[in-house]
Design a protein around this motif. Structure first.
Motif, PDB file in Angstrom:
ATOM      1  N   LEU A 152       0.831  -1.209   0.000  1.00 17.66           N
ATOM      2  CA  LEU A 152       0.000   0.000   0.000  1.00 17.66           C
ATOM      3  C   LEU A 152       0.864   1.257   0.000  1.00 17.66           C
ATOM      4  O   LEU A 152       0.567   2.230  -0.700  1.00 17.66           O
ATOM      5  CB  LEU A 152      -0.937  -0.009   1.211  1.00 17.66           C
ATOM      6  CG  LEU A 152      -2.049  -1.063   1.193  1.00 17.66           C
ATOM      7  CD1 LEU A 152      -2.797  -1.081   2.522  1.00 17.66           C
ATOM      8  CD2 LEU A 152      -3.018  -0.810   0.045  1.00 17.66           C
ATOM      9  N   SER A 153       1.947   1.239   0.764  1.00 20.70           N
ATOM     10  CA  SER A 153       2.828   2.414   0.803  1.00 20.70           C
ATOM     11  C   SER A 153       3.569   2.592  -0.518  1.00 20.70           C
ATOM     12  O   SER A 153       3.960   3.709  -0.880  1.00 20.70           O
ATOM     13  CB  SER A 153       3.830   2.289   1.955  1.00 20.70           C
ATOM     14  OG  SER A 153       4.764   1.242   1.723  1.00 20.70           O
ATOM     15  N   THR A 154       3.751   1.488  -1.249  1.00 17.13           N
ATOM     16  CA  THR A 154       4.406   1.547  -2.555  1.00 17.13           C
ATOM     17  C   THR A 154       3.501   2.180  -3.594  1.00 17.13           C
ATOM     18  O   THR A 154       3.971   2.786  -4.555  1.00 17.13           O
ATOM     19  CB  THR A 154       4.812   0.128  -3.001  1.00 17.13           C
ATOM     20  OG1 THR A 154       5.721  -0.413  -2.036  1.00 17.13           O
ATOM     21  CG2 THR A 154       5.473   0.125  -4.361  1.00 17.13           C
ATOM     22  N   GLY A 155       2.194   2.036  -3.410  1.00 23.62           N
ATOM     23  CA  GLY A 155       1.254   2.635  -4.355  1.00 23.62           C
ATOM     24  C   GLY A 155       0.201   1.705  -4.894  1.00 23.62           C
ATOM     25  O   GLY A 155      -0.646   2.111  -5.700  1.00 23.62           O
ATOM     26  N   TYR A 156       0.217   0.434  -4.472  1.00 24.70           N
ATOM     27  CA  TYR A 156      -0.839  -0.484  -4.908  1.00 24.70           C
ATOM     28  C   TYR A 156      -2.182  -0.024  -4.354  1.00 24.70           C
ATOM     29  O   TYR A 156      -2.298   0.338  -3.178  1.00 24.70           O
ATOM     30  CB  TYR A 156      -0.558  -1.905  -4.421  1.00 24.70           C
ATOM     31  CG  TYR A 156       0.474  -2.639  -5.234  1.00 24.70           C
ATOM     32  CD1 TYR A 156       0.105  -3.417  -6.326  1.00 24.70           C
ATOM     33  CD2 TYR A 156       1.831  -2.564  -4.915  1.00 24.70           C
ATOM     34  CE1 TYR A 156       1.056  -4.099  -7.073  1.00 24.70           C
ATOM     35  CE2 TYR A 156       2.784  -3.235  -5.652  1.00 24.70           C
ATOM     36  CZ  TYR A 156       2.385  -4.004  -6.734  1.00 24.70           C
ATOM     37  OH  TYR A 156       3.328  -4.666  -7.474  1.00 24.70           O
ATOM     38  N   GLU A 157      -3.193  -0.070  -5.182  1.00 17.58           N
ATOM     39  CA  GLU A 157      -4.549   0.287  -4.761  1.00 17.58           C
ATOM     40  C   GLU A 157      -5.502  -0.909  -4.843  1.00 17.58           C
ATOM     41  O   GLU A 157      -6.646  -0.810  -4.416  1.00 17.58           O
ATOM     42  CB  GLU A 157      -5.086   1.408  -5.643  1.00 17.58           C
ATOM     43  CG  GLU A 157      -4.287   2.698  -5.529  1.00 17.58           C
ATOM     44  CD  GLU A 157      -4.743   3.733  -6.522  1.00 17.58           C
ATOM     45  OE1 GLU A 157      -5.237   4.779  -6.092  1.00 17.58           O
ATOM     46  OE2 GLU A 157      -4.601   3.482  -7.741  1.00 17.58           O
ATOM     47  N   TYR A 158      -5.025  -2.003  -5.406  1.00 13.17           N
ATOM     48  CA  TYR A 158      -5.853  -3.187  -5.599  1.00 13.17           C
ATOM     49  C   TYR A 158      -5.213  -4.362  -4.864  1.00 13.17           C
ATOM     50  O   TYR A 158      -4.076  -4.745  -5.140  1.00 13.17           O
ATOM     51  CB  TYR A 158      -5.998  -3.446  -7.102  1.00 13.17           C
ATOM     52  CG  TYR A 158      -6.423  -4.830  -7.530  1.00 13.17           C
ATOM     53  CD1 TYR A 158      -7.126  -5.703  -6.703  1.00 13.17           C
ATOM     54  CD2 TYR A 158      -6.152  -5.265  -8.835  1.00 13.17           C
ATOM     55  CE1 TYR A 158      -7.508  -6.955  -7.123  1.00 13.17           C
ATOM     56  CE2 TYR A 158      -6.539  -6.508  -9.276  1.00 13.17           C
ATOM     57  CZ  TYR A 158      -7.213  -7.363  -8.409  1.00 13.17           C
ATOM     58  OH  TYR A 158      -7.585  -8.604  -8.842  1.00 13.17           O
ATOM     59  N   LEU A 159      -5.961  -4.924  -3.887  1.00 13.48           N
ATOM     60  CA  LEU A 159      -5.519  -6.089  -3.137  1.00 13.48           C
ATOM     61  C   LEU A 159      -6.341  -7.287  -3.557  1.00 13.48           C
ATOM     62  O   LEU A 159      -7.575  -7.252  -3.529  1.00 13.48           O
ATOM     63  CB  LEU A 159      -5.668  -5.842  -1.632  1.00 13.48           C
ATOM     64  CG  LEU A 159      -4.862  -4.671  -1.065  1.00 13.48           C
ATOM     65  CD1 LEU A 159      -5.186  -4.482   0.415  1.00 13.48           C
ATOM     66  CD2 LEU A 159      -3.365  -4.893  -1.259  1.00 13.48           C
TER      67      LEU A 159
END
Length: 294
Positions: free
Chosen positions: A41-48
């Motif tokens: 999430l901190s890296t920039g992923y918005e989809y889990l």
């Protein structure tokens, strides 16, 4: 480095899904992956990309509890089904309620039937999925590891068309006759392909004919070989890729294959596809495909 948002794909019900997702399977399967989720999430992923089968939705809930962002800024996918599952574990409603409770969520963005072999009757299971969508417990519904024949069976009675089919897809299985038919059927029905296992030619079946082509393209672009294969996975179908890593630097590289790297040319996509025809390899859900019509 400034985070660049991933482009999105619009599903057949109007929902938008990021073109790359961070998966809680494989390296995270059955493990405490709270730290890995927070890193992604901190890296920039918005989809889990999650699943009941992965057995780590409570860790997802813990990570979301520690995260400082807004729920509406995330795209969360869950899947229903478990090998040798009980009657309750074959019930999409009961499974979703468990997953929502574990992750402390009110809804998911996309909910999938994980495999056609995990349900006694996929048409009945799909009816429940349609009800869950109507009730707002999931915004969209879809399928995973479904073959052409499974989709055609659902099509006989569905009222809501599946929005996605999440499948193992890479250059070493894209040319299989049953895969070619499946991709054509999904395209005709407006079902977006989500590709998992996109790095298989590098890590699960190395040394094959795709590797040298990918190496050459990576050198010419000044990027990593894994980034080239991720880009191929997204561009080959125009859909979504799902990948994972427990290492932040790899999470960053994988995300940047979609958010920062310049797209492959059509010739580069075709070169990789053509090289893939020199070998066949499949790693996941072999029990499903062993029963598939060639």
């Amino acid at each position: 480095m400034t985070i660049v948002k991933a482009p999105t794909v619009t599903l057949n019900d109007g929902t938008q899904i990021p073109k790359i997702g961070y998966g809680l399977g494989t390296a995270n399967f059955g493990k405490d992956c709270q730290a890995h989720i927070l890193s992604a999430l901190s890296t920039g992923y918005e989809y889990l990309d999650c699943a009941y089968m992965y057995g780590n939705s409570k860790h997802l809930g813990q990570a979301l509890g520690d995260w400082k962002g807004k729920r509406e800024d995330l795209f969360i996918l869950q899947k229903c089904g478990k090998s040798n599952g009980t009657a309750e574990e074959k019930d999409p409603r009961k499974v979703l309620m468990t997953l929502l409770k574990d992750a402390k969520l009110d809804y998911v963005d996309l909910y999938l039937l994980h495999s056609p072999l995990l349900f006694d009757d996929i048409t009945k299971a799909w009816t429940v999925m349609e009800e869950l969508k109507a009730e707002g417990l999931t915004k969209s519904i879809g399928i995973s590891n479904f073959r052409e024949e499974d989709i055609l069976k659902l099509k006989e009675s569905w009222e809501v068309v599946a929005s996605v089919n999440q499948i193992e897809l890479h250059p070493y299985n894209a040319h299989a006759p049953n895969m070619v038919r499946l991709l054509s059927t999904c395209k005709d029905l407006g079902i977006v392909i989500e590709s998992y296992g996109p790095l298989t030619p590098l890590f699960r079946s190395p040394g094959g004919p795709v590797e040298s082509v990918v190496q050459q393209i990576a050198r010419s672009k000044g990027v990593q070989e894994s980034q080239v294969l991720l880009a191929w996975g997204a561009q080959f179908t125009g859909g979504v890729v799902v990948t994972t890593s427990s290492k932040k630097e790899r999470q960053q590289l994988q995300l940047e294959a979609i958010t920062r790297m310049s797209p492959l040319t059509q010739d580069e996509v075709d070169q990789i596809s053509e090289a893939g025809k020199g070998k066949f390899f499949r790693w996941f859900m072999k029990d499903v495909w062993e029963q598939a019509r060639e």
